[in-house]
Design an enzyme around this catalytic site. Structure first.
Site, PDB file in Angstrom:
ATOM      1  N   HIS A 198      75.720  26.310  74.145  1.00  0.00           N
ATOM      2  CA  HIS A 198      76.916  26.629  74.929  1.00  0.00           C
ATOM      3  C   HIS A 198      76.641  27.794  75.883  1.00  0.00           C
ATOM      4  O   HIS A 198      77.067  27.797  77.037  1.00  0.00           O
ATOM      5  CB  HIS A 198      78.070  27.005  73.998  1.00  0.00           C
ATOM      6  CG  HIS A 198      78.762  25.840  73.377  1.00  0.00           C
ATOM      7  ND1 HIS A 198      79.362  24.850  74.119  1.00  0.00           N
ATOM      8  CD2 HIS A 198      78.971  25.503  72.061  1.00  0.00           C
ATOM      9  CE1 HIS A 198      79.920  23.955  73.303  1.00  0.00           C
ATOM     10  NE2 HIS A 198      79.683  24.331  72.048  1.00  0.00           N
ATOM     11  N   GLU A 209      80.002  20.614  75.451  1.00  0.00           N
ATOM     12  CA  GLU A 209      79.463  20.228  74.144  1.00  0.00           C
ATOM     13  C   GLU A 209      78.139  19.489  74.273  1.00  0.00           C
ATOM     14  O   GLU A 209      77.298  19.541  73.375  1.00  0.00           O
ATOM     15  CB  GLU A 209      80.485  19.377  73.391  1.00  0.00           C
ATOM     16  CG  GLU A 209      80.174  19.164  71.931  1.00  0.00           C
ATOM     17  CD  GLU A 209      80.273  20.433  71.090  1.00  0.00           C
ATOM     18  OE1 GLU A 209      79.727  20.444  69.964  1.00  0.00           O
ATOM     19  OE2 GLU A 209      80.895  21.409  71.555  1.00  0.00           O
ATOM     20  N   HIS A 220      73.177  25.808  68.199  1.00  0.00           N
ATOM     21  CA  HIS A 220      74.295  25.097  68.831  1.00  0.00           C
ATOM     22  C   HIS A 220      75.040  26.018  69.805  1.00  0.00           C
ATOM     23  O   HIS A 220      75.266  25.657  70.967  1.00  0.00           O
ATOM     24  CB  HIS A 220      75.247  24.605  67.737  1.00  0.00           C
ATOM     25  CG  HIS A 220      76.454  23.892  68.245  1.00  0.00           C
ATOM     26  ND1 HIS A 220      76.558  22.519  68.267  1.00  0.00           N
ATOM     27  CD2 HIS A 220      77.630  24.362  68.752  1.00  0.00           C
ATOM     28  CE1 HIS A 220      77.737  22.178  68.778  1.00  0.00           C
ATOM     29  NE2 HIS A 220      78.415  23.279  69.067  1.00  0.00           N
ATOM     30  N   GLU A 221      75.389  27.199  69.338  1.00  0.00           N
ATOM     31  CA  GLU A 221      76.129  28.125  70.198  1.00  0.00           C
ATOM     32  C   GLU A 221      75.256  28.656  71.331  1.00  0.00           C
ATOM     33  O   GLU A 221      75.749  28.942  72.423  1.00  0.00           O
ATOM     34  CB  GLU A 221      76.721  29.271  69.378  1.00  0.00           C
ATOM     35  CG  GLU A 221      77.665  28.831  68.257  1.00  0.00           C
ATOM     36  CD  GLU A 221      78.796  27.925  68.726  1.00  0.00           C
ATOM     37  OE1 GLU A 221      79.176  28.010  69.911  1.00  0.00           O
ATOM     38  OE2 GLU A 221      79.295  27.132  67.910  1.00  0.00           O
TER      39      GLU A 221
END
Length: 503
Positions: A273, A299, A269-270
């Protein structure tokens, strides 16, 4: 896209404005590094000094932005003929200037210092499961935010003003329409799954996973995805986050002894980003054209990589052998078992960042409802734990036994309000981007073969490279060919979970 450095035919005011924007960008990046350090490495006793440091930088940035010269440059550019890129820079800086110019510098300093102090208080309150310890800091923080909102738009809707900090150019009304669609659809889908009673057991449960091996697994995942180590690093934090720019995009995760999937999906997930930050034009660093569009668009990148890649069957066909190498006791786990395990729903979960892909959005919706009532003065600080628990029971059928598992679980209210919408907007946009990408690429085939660069390149071409060139709604149309819609997300979850649960 033409660089904003090419100002030889530009008005002198534009060149001056651009130079100021870069200085402001550097101040903000310095603040970001200090904030990262506070959440990752700073000793607990450093809070008083860090609060002063960040307060000073915040005040300096405010002064750079609202200086009389900035207003004069913007005014002189109103009737000038500018390129599309230059006009975008002026639009974004004018918006920032007009919002900031009405806010006293003293208030900015107070707010910045209190945010730092509140984060420390929140950490202490969560660790001690003591909402009353956090309540005074939260009360002061909401007062300061209301004061700032009133300065920006006297007599206006405080919540809308704060919402527009992170979601410019995406009307709150449109987001609330999407939320209403999701609430109705997801509650029904989750209930159907519950009534069916089919369980998806996890082969990862019932074992212990040491932190060193989990970290090595996350590092391997980042290497596989193509995370450039010369521009980033992996650390741990109580609440995973990414911090950085197109030259330095740092990732954090956290490890749970009984659940290796939690850290793995947080890392991916990060990473998502980080792809956005690293995909921004390097020669536009410090300018609006080198900055991300909004929290919702940001996001969408993390949700795409976490859910549409990291939770896909194709990814587990590729990655399961790596996981088995780190954890030999998983030798007999099949791809289908792993795929089902990382996608199973568990409404009884209390923690947002550990929630499954469906119930996650009910966690977001209840936060937005509480957030808005609190900002608008309809909810007192002391009432938050009770209302939180009531909404958890109503939406998810569970009630937290402690505030640490309830209203203290998120760090957000220790520094800001009206920010939670971005998480669900991101998931909706991620599905829309995924559908558009599949028109051009064999996404599953590329993932199965470990070829992730084309996916990143597609996102850079359609989203990252534009920075803030387009307002949010226009960027979404440029990237996908149509306005933001929940249709693709709802089709995606119906197909995915209908197959998994044989609905």
């Amino acid at each position: 896209m033409a660089s904003t450095d090419n100002t030889q035919h530009s008005p002198e005011a534009y060149a001056s404005l651009l130079e100021r924007a870069r200085k402001l960008g550097n101040v903000r990046m310095a603040s970001m590094v200090l904030a990262w350090d506070q959440r990752v490495m700073m000793p607990e006793g450093g809070t008083p000094a860090r609060a002063q440091q960040l307060s000073t930088l915040s005040s300096l940035g405010h002064d750079l932005l609202v200086d009389d010269e900035v207003g004069e440059w913007l005014q002189s550019l109103e009737d000038e003929s500018l390129t599309e890129e230059q006009a975008a820079v002026v639009r974004e800086l004018r918006r920032e200037y007009e919002r900031a110019a009405e806010v006293p510098a003293e208030l900015i300093e107070q707010l910045s210092a209190h945010q730092v102090e509140s984060q420390q208080v929140w950490q202490e309150a969560k660790a001690a499961d003591d909402f009353d310890h956090f309540a005074p800091a939260l009360e002061q923080l909401i007062d300061l935010n209301r004061e700032r909102a009133a300065a920006i738009d006297p007599g206006g809707d405080h919540y809308r003003v704060l919402y527009e900090d992170s979601q410019p150019y995406l009307p709150l009304e449109r987001v609330e329409e999407i939320f209403a669609e999701l609430r109705e659809h997801l509650v029904a889908l989750i209930e159907e799954i519950r009534e069916d009673g089919r369980e998806l057991p996890s082969p990862f449960s019932g074992h212990s996973y040491d932190e060193e091996s989990q970290r090595a697994l996350s590092e391997d995942a980042l290497d596989l995805l193509g995370y450039p180590r010369e521009h980033g690093r992996l650390d741990t934090a109580p609440h995973p986050f990414m911090s950085g720019n197109q030259f330095d995009a740092r990732i954090t995760t956290r490890f749970k002894e009984d659940d290796p999937i939690d850290a793995l999906t947080a890392t991916i997930h990060e990473f998502g980003h980080a792809t956005y930050q690293l995909g921004l034009p390097k020669d536009e660093y410090g300018t609006p054209l080198g900055s991300p569009r909004s929290s919702g668009v940001h996001e969408s990148q993390s949700r795409f990589w976490e859910n549409h890649v990291g939770r896909s069957r194709a990814f587990w066909e590729l990655f399961l052998p790596t996981m088995k190498a780190h954890f030999p006791h998983l030798e007999d786990v099949t791809v289908e078992e792993a795929y089902a395990a990382v996608n199973r729903i568990y409404p009884e979960n209390l923690i947002r960042v550990e929630a499954d892909e469906l119930t996650y959005h009910l966690h977001i919706i209840l936060r937005c409802e509480i957030d808005r009532a609190f900002v608008e003065g309809e909810l007192e600080v002391s009432e938050i734990p009770r209302v939180w628990n009531e909404k958890m029971e109503a939406y998810l059928g569970v009630t937290p036994e402690t505030d640490a598992e309830g209203c203290l679980q998120d760090t957000h209210w220790s520094y800001s309000f009206a920010k939670f919408q971005g998480y669900t907007v991101g998931s909706v946009l991620a599905a829309q981007l995924d559908a558009a990408m599949r028109e051009d690429l064999d996404v599953d085939g590329l993932v199965r073969d470990g070829e992730f660069e084309p996916l990143w390149e597609w996102m850079t071409d359609h989203v990252h490279r534009h920075g803030q060139r387009y307002p949010t709604e226009e960027l979404i149309e440029v990237a996908t060919g149509e306005p933001l819609t929940a249709d693709y997300f709802l089709e995606y979850v119906d197909e995915k979970f209908g197959e998994l649960y044989e609905l």
